[in-house]
Enzyme design. Structure first.
Site, PDB file in Angstrom:
ATOM      1  N   HIS A  33      -6.241 114.199  14.741  1.00  0.00           N
ATOM      2  CA  HIS A  33      -5.914 112.602  15.377  1.00  0.00           C
ATOM      3  C   HIS A  33      -4.587 112.779  16.210  1.00  0.00           C
ATOM      4  O   HIS A  33      -3.784 112.006  16.531  1.00  0.00           O
ATOM      5  CB  HIS A  33      -5.595 111.749  14.388  1.00  0.00           C
ATOM      6  N   THR A  34      -4.426 114.084  16.987  1.00  0.00           N
ATOM      7  CA  THR A  34      -3.222 114.128  17.924  1.00  0.00           C
ATOM      8  C   THR A  34      -3.848 113.973  19.501  1.00  0.00           C
ATOM      9  O   THR A  34      -2.911 114.158  20.284  1.00  0.00           O
ATOM     10  CB  THR A  34      -2.692 115.871  17.790  1.00  0.00           C
ATOM     11  N   GLY A 119     -22.818 113.499  11.851  1.00  0.00           N
ATOM     12  CA  GLY A 119     -21.688 112.928  11.049  1.00  0.00           C
ATOM     13  C   GLY A 119     -21.022 113.685  10.186  1.00  0.00           C
ATOM     14  O   GLY A 119     -20.305 113.310   9.242  1.00  0.00           O
ATOM     15  N   SER A 123     -18.949 117.197  15.645  1.00  0.00           N
ATOM     16  CA  SER A 123     -18.970 116.743  17.294  1.00  0.00           C
ATOM     17  C   SER A 123     -20.412 116.895  17.741  1.00  0.00           C
ATOM     18  O   SER A 123     -20.512 117.587  18.983  1.00  0.00           O
ATOM     19  CB  SER A 123     -17.791 117.190  18.038  1.00  0.00           C
ATOM     20  N   SER A 124     -21.280 116.455  17.080  1.00  0.00           N
ATOM     21  CA  SER A 124     -22.770 116.451  17.693  1.00  0.00           C
ATOM     22  C   SER A 124     -22.926 115.785  18.914  1.00  0.00           C
ATOM     23  O   SER A 124     -23.395 116.087  19.729  1.00  0.00           O
ATOM     24  CB  SER A 124     -23.608 116.040  16.782  1.00  0.00           C
ATOM     25  N   SER A 125     -21.930 114.649  18.926  1.00  0.00           N
ATOM     26  CA  SER A 125     -22.117 113.543  20.150  1.00  0.00           C
ATOM     27  C   SER A 125     -21.548 114.305  21.524  1.00  0.00           C
ATOM     28  O   SER A 125     -21.999 114.089  22.568  1.00  0.00           O
ATOM     29  CB  SER A 125     -21.597 112.193  19.988  1.00  0.00           C
ATOM     30  N   ASP A 169     -12.979 117.265  21.681  1.00  0.00           N
ATOM     31  CA  ASP A 169     -14.381 117.603  21.385  1.00  0.00           C
ATOM     32  C   ASP A 169     -15.089 118.133  22.415  1.00  0.00           C
ATOM     33  O   ASP A 169     -15.910 119.136  22.688  1.00  0.00           O
ATOM     34  CB  ASP A 169     -15.359 116.499  20.752  1.00  0.00           C
TER      35      ASP A 169
END
Ligand code: GLA
Length: 382
Positions: A33-34, A119, A123-125, A169
């Site tokens: 989250h950086t 999920g 980072s599959s997306s 990602d």
């Protein structure tokens, strides 16, 4: 083999002459989250990836078949042609973002498939956006750099998926390098490959196989909290544009101006950016005890201050500690998915066995275990 199945299906649906591409998922050693706070991250591309086979079809339509879902979708290239299927929006989004940058994308046929668990915080997306971006760039000679393709994937998330994610990602998926982590400065986008051969240790992922909350709205909320704190700090320190630019003193100055919750979120981020820098120093000295200690600190911060952990992840973190694992923490956006564990090679069997047994006893769920191998980013396969 997966690539063979993709080829067979492509031929069956669309005939010969397609070209195969791949782009990987990622791990992140530390720095969570950086990225959307202008800070640093330390990801690496992994040996779990998305694949696509693609060929222009001479129409103004995109025809997609998602092999793993056994679903298809067909849609046009214009803004109003957004497909219904949530998975197809990633492909549509990439095409639209490229079009917005002045490129003309013709219609194409495409089969997609992959083995990045969904999920799980791997980072599959981003892998899907990156493989489609890379394939289109190569097929139609669009001239985007890998970094630009990463930005296109990120814009797809923002504008067509609704997740206000950072760049980590997609950057890792497009720019990954075998046996290296990427130390990425998300403010300047300067990056450095850090060879990663932790002698005597392995990285192991434990997948809780749960996803809680609507992770995307909780994620966007975390980002808003950070932005609110930046706004408050910037009143007195206009040079502060991201939490990256702030220090603990500046944060203390606004303690009464922001909510207690937002304060805690920002405190975590400022600490986490420093933790990443300390971890990089420790890595240079092969000091894995310190690396591991930092990972545990990150977990505690993500759980207690950023509040993106959950019971299952905390349970696995406690187990890791109990079983003498060097470092462990929740990885990625949170609310489920995986813990990443730095484990001494001779402890792995015992750790995996005991953690799996105890996890199943506690939650009635079977853990999934992955050994991490760091690989290259997006590429053409034939
Ligand atoms: C998700 C986002 C990334 C990053 C991580 C948390 O994976 O897509 O941009 O913010 O969460 O570090």
């Amino acid at each position: 083999m997966r690539t063979l199945k993709i080829k067979e299906k492509f031929e069956e649906l669309f005939g010969f002459g397609g070209v195969l591409y791949t782009s990987p998922g990622r791990i992140n050693l530390i720095g969570e989250h950086t990225d959307y706070n202008g800070g640093f991250v330390l990801p690496g591309a992994i040996d779990k990836a998305m694949y696509c086979e693609i060929k222009p079809n001479g129409t103004d339509k995109i025809k997609v078949y998602a092999l793993d879902l056994d679903e298809s979708s067909e849609f046009g290239l214009k803004e109003e042609d957004k497909p219904k299927e949530s998975w197809a929006k990633y492909i549509f989004g990439v095409v639209r973002e490229m079009t917005k940058k002045g490129k003309k994308i013709p219609g194409f046929n495409i089969v997609i498939s992959g083995d990045v668990p969904l999920g799980a915080g791997m980072s599959s997306s981003a892998a899907l956006e990156s493989v489609v971006g890379y394939a289109l760039n190569d097929q139609f000679q669009l001239g985007f750099t890998r970094q630009e393709l990463a930005a296109i994937g990120q814009a797809t998330e923002h504008n067509y998926v609704g997740v206000k994610c950072g760049i980590m990602d997609q950057f890792a998926s497009c720019m990954g390098k075998e046996a290296s982590l990427i130390r990425l400065d998300c403010r300047s986008l300067e990056y450095e490959y850090i060879p990663f051969h932790p002698k005597g240790y392995k990285l192991v992922l434990l997948n809780t196989c749960v996803t809680h909350e609507l992770a995307s709205s909780a994620y966007n909320k975390r980002r808003e909290s950070c932005e609110k704190v930046v706004e408050a700090i910037a009143e007195k320190h206009p040079e502060v544009k991201h939490l990256r630019d702030a220090n603990p003193d500046m944060l203390r100055e606004v303690k009464d101006k922001v909510s207690a919750e937002d304060y805690l979120r920002a405190e975590f981020v400022i600490e986490e950016i420093q933790r990443l820098l300390d971890t990089c120093e420790a890595l240079k000295k092969d000091d894995y005890d310190t690396v591991g200690k930092k990972m545990y600190e990150t977990h505690k911060g993500l759980s207690e201050k950023y509040e993106v952990s959950c019971r299952e992840l905390d349970f696995l973190n406690d187990k890791a500690k109990e079983l003498g694992v060097t470092g462990s923490r929740v990885m990625g956006g949170g609310f489920g998915g995986c813990t990443i564990n730095l484990v001494k090679e001779d402890c792995i069997d015992e750790f995996v066995k005991k953690a799996s047994e105890d996890y199943e006893k506690e939650f009635g769920i079977q853990l999934k275990i992955y050994d991490v191998v760091i690989k290259d980013g997006a590429k053409r396969l034939d």
